[in-house]
Design a protein around this motif. Sequence first.
Motif, short mmCIF file in Angstrom:
data_model
loop_
_atom_site.label_atom_id
_atom_site.label_comp_id
_atom_site.label_asym_id
_atom_site.label_seq_id
_atom_site.Cartn_x
_atom_site.Cartn_y
_atom_site.Cartn_z
N HIS A 11 36.07 -47.92 65.23
CA HIS A 11 35.46 -47.23 66.73
C HIS A 11 34.01 -47.17 66.68
O HIS A 11 33.35 -47.38 67.48
CB HIS A 11 36.46 -45.89 66.73
CG HIS A 11 35.90 -45.22 68.04
ND1 HIS A 11 35.17 -44.24 67.92
CD2 HIS A 11 36.11 -45.50 69.27
CE1 HIS A 11 34.83 -43.85 69.27
NE2 HIS A 11 35.39 -44.41 69.99
N TRP A 48 40.52 -41.37 66.25
CA TRP A 48 40.56 -42.30 67.37
C TRP A 48 41.69 -43.04 66.62
O TRP A 48 41.56 -43.68 65.47
CB TRP A 48 39.18 -43.09 67.37
CG TRP A 48 38.42 -41.99 68.07
CD1 TRP A 48 37.35 -40.98 67.67
CD2 TRP A 48 38.16 -42.30 69.67
NE1 TRP A 48 36.67 -40.65 68.90
CE2 TRP A 48 37.00 -41.41 69.89
CE3 TRP A 48 38.49 -43.18 70.67
CZ2 TRP A 48 36.55 -40.97 71.46
CZ3 TRP A 48 38.14 -42.98 71.87
CH2 TRP A 48 37.05 -41.89 72.21
N HIS A 50 43.70 -46.95 67.22
CA HIS A 50 44.22 -48.31 68.00
C HIS A 50 45.20 -48.74 67.35
O HIS A 50 45.62 -48.87 66.16
CB HIS A 50 42.90 -48.98 67.74
CG HIS A 50 43.16 -50.55 68.21
ND1 HIS A 50 43.69 -50.94 69.61
CD2 HIS A 50 43.23 -51.66 67.59
CE1 HIS A 50 43.44 -52.15 69.77
NE2 HIS A 50 43.61 -52.72 68.67
N TYR A 92 40.61 -48.38 71.13
CA TYR A 92 41.05 -46.96 70.79
C TYR A 92 41.20 -46.01 71.80
O TYR A 92 40.57 -45.83 72.73
CB TYR A 92 39.78 -46.46 69.92
CG TYR A 92 39.79 -47.39 68.59
CD1 TYR A 92 40.08 -46.51 67.45
CD2 TYR A 92 38.97 -48.67 68.37
CE1 TYR A 92 39.90 -47.25 66.03
CE2 TYR A 92 38.93 -49.00 66.89
CZ TYR A 92 39.40 -48.65 66.03
OH TYR A 92 39.30 -48.92 64.83
N GLN A 94 41.46 -41.44 71.70
CA GLN A 94 41.28 -40.37 70.89
C GLN A 94 42.46 -39.57 71.17
O GLN A 94 42.98 -39.01 72.18
CB GLN A 94 40.09 -39.57 71.43
CG GLN A 94 39.57 -38.51 70.45
CD GLN A 94 38.35 -37.74 70.86
OE1 GLN A 94 38.11 -37.56 71.82
NE2 GLN A 94 37.30 -37.17 69.68
#
Length: 133
Positions: A11, A48, A50, A92, A94
């Motif tokens: 990120h 974060w 992904h 990503y 959060q």
Amino acid sequence: VISDHSQEPPHSGKWDAWLDGYSSARTDTLAQTITVPTGCSTYQFSFWLHIDTDQTTTTTAIDTLTVQVLNSSGTVLGTVATFSNLNHATGYLQHSYNLSAYAGQTITLKFTGVQVSSTETSFVVDDTAFNVS
């Protein structure tokens, strides 16, 4: 699981934590122990995340990432969040959680990724933070 691989870029910065995403069943973990102070009004844990997946189902959670709080003996005190292949996204996202219930304790925040087959799901974690004020 700490990686600087360009296939799963972070990120921010150079490094991230890449759990699972292999061509076989696998369980990966990432953990950090922290001491949670008392007397604060905000106890925010954030990261974060992904998720990439090759799973084709749109209804069944097959591969999972669980975020748990453990005490100093390794006993699970609570599950902060659970994600799966169903939560995949193009970038990503959060996530933030209140950890005020653990004030005054030393805890371990543990991420556990479980991929159950050769169909890949990658859980990439970056920029974790625990902010108190």
